[in-house]
Design a protein around this motif. Sequence first.
Motif, PDB file in Angstrom:
ATOM      1  N   ASN A   9       0.691  -0.927   0.047  1.00 32.84           N
ATOM      2  CA  ASN A   9       0.141   0.188   0.053  1.00 32.84           C
ATOM      3  C   ASN A   9       0.462   1.203   0.181  1.00 32.84           C
ATOM      4  O   ASN A   9       0.838   2.066   0.349  1.00 32.84           O
ATOM      5  N   LYS A  10       1.838   0.810  -0.195  1.00 35.44           N
ATOM      6  CA  LYS A  10       3.062   2.356  -0.955  1.00 35.44           C
ATOM      7  C   LYS A  10       3.145   3.583   0.552  1.00 35.44           C
ATOM      8  O   LYS A  10       2.878   4.616   1.450  1.00 35.44           O
ATOM      9  N   LYS A  11       2.618   2.260   2.429  1.00 33.55           N
ATOM     10  CA  LYS A  11       2.419   3.207   3.622  1.00 33.55           C
ATOM     11  C   LYS A  11       3.628   2.135   4.551  1.00 33.55           C
ATOM     12  O   LYS A  11       3.078   2.031   6.155  1.00 33.55           O
ATOM     13  N   CYS A  12       4.121   1.429   4.366  1.00 28.62           N
ATOM     14  CA  CYS A  12       5.093   0.899   5.423  1.00 28.62           C
ATOM     15  C   CYS A  12       6.308   0.397   4.512  1.00 28.62           C
ATOM     16  O   CYS A  12       6.521   0.404   2.852  1.00 28.62           O
ATOM     17  N   GLY A  13       7.118  -0.204   4.863  1.00 27.34           N
ATOM     18  CA  GLY A  13       8.352  -1.470   4.466  1.00 27.34           C
ATOM     19  C   GLY A  13       9.058  -0.431   4.260  1.00 27.34           C
ATOM     20  O   GLY A  13       9.639   0.003   5.030  1.00 27.34           O
ATOM     21  N   SER A  14       9.301  -0.708   3.243  1.00 32.65           N
ATOM     22  CA  SER A  14      10.537   0.050   2.357  1.00 32.65           C
ATOM     23  C   SER A  14      10.302   0.015   1.063  1.00 32.65           C
ATOM     24  O   SER A  14       9.864  -0.370   0.366  1.00 32.65           O
ATOM     25  N   ILE A  15      11.470   1.414   0.462  1.00 30.86           N
ATOM     26  CA  ILE A  15      11.394   1.708  -0.839  1.00 30.86           C
ATOM     27  C   ILE A  15      13.221   1.597  -1.827  1.00 30.86           C
ATOM     28  O   ILE A  15      14.266   1.079  -0.911  1.00 30.86           O
ATOM     29  N   THR A  16      13.140   0.856  -2.640  1.00 31.43           N
ATOM     30  CA  THR A  16      14.371   0.506  -3.103  1.00 31.43           C
ATOM     31  C   THR A  16      14.721   1.377  -4.200  1.00 31.43           C
ATOM     32  O   THR A  16      13.996   2.007  -4.992  1.00 31.43           O
ATOM     33  N   VAL A  17      15.974   2.228  -4.320  1.00 27.63           N
ATOM     34  CA  VAL A  17      16.122   3.253  -5.462  1.00 27.63           C
ATOM     35  C   VAL A  17      17.280   3.191  -5.989  1.00 27.63           C
ATOM     36  O   VAL A  17      18.089   3.119  -5.305  1.00 27.63           O
ATOM     37  N   ASN A  18      17.426   3.250  -7.333  1.00 28.71           N
ATOM     38  CA  ASN A  18      18.399   3.123  -8.076  1.00 28.71           C
ATOM     39  C   ASN A  18      19.395   1.962  -7.027  1.00 28.71           C
ATOM     40  O   ASN A  18      20.548   1.859  -6.973  1.00 28.71           O
ATOM     41  N   GLY A  19      18.233   0.671  -7.355  1.00 26.64           N
ATOM     42  CA  GLY A  19      19.265  -0.459  -6.824  1.00 26.64           C
ATOM     43  C   GLY A  19      19.299  -0.849  -5.028  1.00 26.64           C
ATOM     44  O   GLY A  19      20.329  -1.423  -4.934  1.00 26.64           O
ATOM     45  N   LYS A  20      19.427   0.384  -4.010  1.00 24.11           N
ATOM     46  CA  LYS A  20      19.635   0.950  -2.784  1.00 24.11           C
ATOM     47  C   LYS A  20      18.281   0.706  -2.744  1.00 24.11           C
ATOM     48  O   LYS A  20      16.920   1.172  -2.327  1.00 24.11           O
ATOM     49  N   GLU A  21      18.422  -0.550  -1.086  1.00 24.18           N
ATOM     50  CA  GLU A  21      17.193  -0.203  -0.033  1.00 24.18           C
ATOM     51  C   GLU A  21      16.814   0.604   1.089  1.00 24.18           C
ATOM     52  O   GLU A  21      17.734   1.161   2.002  1.00 24.18           O
ATOM     53  N   TYR A  22      16.276   1.018   1.043  1.00 26.43           N
ATOM     54  CA  TYR A  22      15.763   2.275   2.243  1.00 26.43           C
ATOM     55  C   TYR A  22      14.576   1.762   3.513  1.00 26.43           C
ATOM     56  O   TYR A  22      13.507   1.412   2.819  1.00 26.43           O
ATOM     57  N   ILE A  23      14.769   1.722   4.669  1.00 24.81           N
ATOM     58  CA  ILE A  23      13.767   1.240   5.037  1.00 24.81           C
ATOM     59  C   ILE A  23      12.950   2.292   6.212  1.00 24.81           C
ATOM     60  O   ILE A  23      13.560   2.992   6.669  1.00 24.81           O
ATOM     61  N   LEU A  24      12.047   2.072   5.607  1.00 28.76           N
ATOM     62  CA  LEU A  24      11.147   3.671   6.008  1.00 28.76           C
ATOM     63  C   LEU A  24      10.732   3.526   7.458  1.00 28.76           C
ATOM     64  O   LEU A  24      10.267   2.440   7.790  1.00 28.76           O
ATOM     65  N   GLU A  25      10.777   4.416   8.381  1.00 32.91           N
ATOM     66  CA  GLU A  25      10.939   4.210   9.688  1.00 32.91           C
ATOM     67  C   GLU A  25       9.399   4.913   9.948  1.00 32.91           C
ATOM     68  O   GLU A  25       9.008   4.936  11.198  1.00 32.91           O
ATOM     69  N   MET A  26       8.997   5.243   9.434  1.00 39.08           N
ATOM     70  CA  MET A  26       7.664   6.531   9.816  1.00 39.08           C
ATOM     71  C   MET A  26       6.749   6.392   7.845  1.00 39.08           C
ATOM     72  O   MET A  26       7.363   6.528   6.895  1.00 39.08           O
ATOM     73  N   ASP A  27       5.249   6.879   7.750  1.00 43.98           N
ATOM     74  CA  ASP A  27       4.226   7.153   6.895  1.00 43.98           C
ATOM     75  C   ASP A  27       4.893   8.565   6.486  1.00 43.98           C
ATOM     76  O   ASP A  27       5.548   9.509   7.255  1.00 43.98           O
ATOM     77  N   ALA A  28       5.046   8.517   5.212  1.00 49.80           N
ATOM     78  CA  ALA A  28       5.704  10.111   4.659  1.00 49.80           C
ATOM     79  C   ALA A  28       4.563  11.105   5.451  1.00 49.80           C
ATOM     80  O   ALA A  28       3.606  10.908   5.481  1.00 49.80           O
ATOM     81  N   GLU A  29       5.368  12.663   5.654  1.00 53.14           N
ATOM     82  CA  GLU A  29       3.714  13.878   6.146  1.00 53.14           C
ATOM     83  C   GLU A  29       3.965  14.204   5.635  1.00 53.14           C
ATOM     84  O   GLU A  29       5.550  15.048   5.067  1.00 53.14           O
ATOM     85  N   TRP A  30       3.398  15.540   5.241  1.00 48.48           N
ATOM     86  CA  TRP A  30       3.433  16.844   4.172  1.00 48.48           C
ATOM     87  C   TRP A  30       4.431  17.928   5.591  1.00 48.48           C
ATOM     88  O   TRP A  30       4.138  18.266   6.328  1.00 48.48           O
ATOM     89  N   SER A  31       4.818  18.410   4.830  1.00 51.00           N
ATOM     90  CA  SER A  31       5.738  19.711   4.732  1.00 51.00           C
ATOM     91  C   SER A  31       6.044  20.447   3.970  1.00 51.00           C
ATOM     92  O   SER A  31       6.357  20.260   2.760  1.00 51.00           O
ATOM     93  N   TYR A  32       7.429  22.036   4.984  1.00 47.64           N
ATOM     94  CA  TYR A  32       7.451  22.225   3.633  1.00 47.64           C
ATOM     95  C   TYR A  32       9.082  22.366   3.901  1.00 47.64           C
ATOM     96  O   TYR A  32       9.943  22.913   3.672  1.00 47.64           O
ATOM     97  N   ASP A  33       9.600  21.052   4.352  1.00 44.40           N
ATOM     98  CA  ASP A  33      10.555  20.517   4.032  1.00 44.40           C
ATOM     99  C   ASP A  33      12.553  20.656   3.313  1.00 44.40           C
ATOM    100  O   ASP A  33      13.435  20.535   3.922  1.00 44.40           O
ATOM    101  N   ASP A  34      11.445  20.562   2.164  1.00 44.08           N
ATOM    102  CA  ASP A  34      12.784  20.764   1.335  1.00 44.08           C
ATOM    103  C   ASP A  34      13.189  22.150   1.142  1.00 44.08           C
ATOM    104  O   ASP A  34      12.941  23.187   1.420  1.00 44.08           O
TER     105      ASP A  34
END
Length: 101
Positions: A9-34
């Motif tokens: 459901n894209k709200k858990c676990g991990s994602i793989t980007v450019n062959g590297k796995e990132y384990i998500l520690e939380m659901d994504a949240e909205w912010s002005y963080d960039d």
Amino acid sequence: MKAEWNCENKKCGSITVNGKEYILEMDAEWSYDDIWGDPVYSAYAKDAEGNRFVVYWETTKEWNELTEKYRKGENVSEIEVWLEDESNACDWDNVYEIAQI
């Protein structure tokens, strides 16, 4: 950056980007963080070595437009339903940025 989700459901676990796995520690949240102050969704993540990262997703043009209308009080009841479903907020399959912290 294309993201491959390692969950259903894209709200858990991990994602793989450019062959590297990132384990998500939380659901994504909205912010002005960039660094430019633009609205984004972000989530803390770590890699297999324990390095910590922030993963960013850019919000869509439609999401930004509706958020602005909502803030102005326009069509609140109609927009509220759309905004509550955050699946529309970003192109979740494309990561905007990954920053090591």
